[in-house]
Design an enzyme around this catalytic site. Sequence first.
Site, PDB file in Angstrom:
ATOM      1  N   LYS A 182      71.622  71.850  61.703  1.00 39.40           N
ATOM      2  CA  LYS A 182      73.085  71.916  61.906  1.00 39.40           C
ATOM      3  C   LYS A 182      73.463  72.997  62.906  1.00 39.40           C
ATOM      4  O   LYS A 182      74.315  73.853  62.648  1.00 39.40           O
ATOM      5  CB  LYS A 182      73.800  72.156  60.565  1.00 39.40           C
ATOM      6  CG  LYS A 182      73.616  70.998  59.583  1.00 39.40           C
ATOM      7  CD  LYS A 182      74.539  71.076  58.406  1.00 39.40           C
ATOM      8  CE  LYS A 182      74.367  69.924  57.450  1.00 39.40           C
ATOM      9  NZ  LYS A 182      73.044  69.841  56.784  1.00 39.40           N
TER      10      LYS A 182
HETATM   11  O1  LIG Z   1      73.413  66.905  57.640  1.00 44.09           O
HETATM   12  C1  LIG Z   1      73.050  66.704  56.475  1.00 44.09           C
HETATM   13  O2  LIG Z   1      71.949  66.238  56.233  1.00 44.09           O
HETATM   14  C2  LIG Z   1      74.026  66.893  55.395  1.00 44.09           C
HETATM   15  C3  LIG Z   1      75.349  66.654  55.733  1.00 44.09           C
HETATM   16  C4  LIG Z   1      76.300  66.505  54.715  1.00 44.09           C
HETATM   17  O3  LIG Z   1      77.459  66.161  54.948  1.00 44.09           O
HETATM   18  N1  LIG Z   1      75.901  66.704  53.427  1.00 44.09           N
HETATM   19  C5  LIG Z   1      74.617  67.016  53.083  1.00 44.09           C
HETATM   20  O4  LIG Z   1      74.328  67.120  51.876  1.00 44.09           O
HETATM   21  N2  LIG Z   1      73.672  67.181  54.065  1.00 44.09           N
HETATM   22  C6  LIG Z   1      72.294  67.608  53.737  1.00 44.09           C
HETATM   23  O5  LIG Z   1      71.656  66.554  53.024  1.00 44.09           O
HETATM   24  C7  LIG Z   1      70.836  67.069  51.971  1.00 44.09           C
HETATM   25  C8  LIG Z   1      71.356  66.546  50.647  1.00 44.09           C
HETATM   26  O6  LIG Z   1      70.510  66.916  49.613  1.00 44.09           O
HETATM   27  P1  LIG Z   1      70.621  66.316  48.132  1.00 44.09           P
HETATM   28  O7  LIG Z   1      72.021  66.519  47.691  1.00 44.09           O
HETATM   29  O8  LIG Z   1      69.623  67.108  47.371  1.00 44.09           O
HETATM   30  O9  LIG Z   1      70.238  64.849  48.219  1.00 44.09           O
HETATM   31  C9  LIG Z   1      70.861  68.585  52.125  1.00 44.09           C
HETATM   32  O10 LIG Z   1      69.769  68.964  52.951  1.00 44.09           O
HETATM   33  C10 LIG Z   1      72.168  68.854  52.854  1.00 44.09           C
HETATM   34  O11 LIG Z   1      72.108  70.016  53.646  1.00 44.09           O
END
Ligand SMILES: O=C(O)c1cc(=O)[nH]c(=O)n1[C@@H]1O[C@H](COP(=O)(O)O)[C@@H](O)[C@H]1O
Length: 281
Positions: free
Chosen positions: A99
């Site tokens: 990011k």
């Molecule tokens: O860019 C991302 O991957 C991201 C964007 C977003 O809007 N929300 C989000 O959760 N993420 C990332 O996606 C992953 C979600 O993880 P879980 O919630 O464990 O499935 C994490 O690494 C967050 O940093």
Amino acid sequence: MSSLEPFGARLRRAMDERGALCVGIDPHASLLAEWGLNDDVAGLERFSRTVVEAMADRVAVLKPQSAFFERFGSRGIAVLEKSVAQARAAGALVVMDAKRGDIGSTMAAYAETFLHKDSPLFSDALTVSPYLGYGSLSPAVALARESGTGLFVLALTSNPEGGEVQHAVRTDGRNIGATMLGHLAAENAGEEPLGSFGAVVGATLGDLSSYDLDINGPLLAPGIGAQGATAADLPAVFGSAVRNVVPNVSRGVLRHGPDAGRLRAAAERFAEEIRAAVGAV
Ligand SMILES: O=C(O)c1cc(=O)[nH]c(=O)n1[C@@H]1O[C@H](COP(=O)(O)O)[C@@H](O)[C@H]1O
């Protein structure tokens, strides 16, 4: 620079061959503990290697979350470098979730870090933040075009706080999230089979029919599993753009470790639910 086939084309093929699921590599301290590992570089290395070995020969995309590696300083970054190389060698596309976003001249250095083929952290795509202005990302767009890599631009994020920025309405009546989607559609115009400039759009967001999600590029959709969304939600959230959705699951899969068979079975369950939901559209 010799370049790869464009990221969008490589991603489309990987999604056709392996399904759309993206598994996140998010070595939370709590997960290290659940896996019986120490919260140290050796634990990080073991965790990341286990996920890569279990997943990289079968899922389309792996998304390491850089923060959990940076936490350990240079030795954590060394683990990240190795994980990215191993995952790519085993056939997965790697989306580096770092990011990044800064003024253009600094953004150029971030782009070199993750998208230049000679960088030790070379990845197939990078998550970027456009909140210094979409135009500040142009060095990354240019390098991605040159090296056959891609970007995922934060447009409508999965977290509840995101709306304060992304739903803010401009003087022309469009909101910020929609503006980002518009920039990406322009970036991807005419690309076949799929452009390389994707948007991050949370699977948690409910009905998005007021947005034009047809950006001719991939839509990275985090939020399934730990954040409460399910694969079955995808058609209602994404409508006809659902075939370009790359659903990400991190903790929802990772909590089944450290056994490789159980990790694979968990990923296969999500993959099957995604196939069923997207195939029904
Ligand atoms: O860019 C991302 O991957 C991201 C964007 C977003 O809007 N929300 C989000 O959760 N993420 C990332 O996606 C992953 C979600 O993880 P879980 O919630 O464990 O499935 C994490 O690494 C967050 O940093």
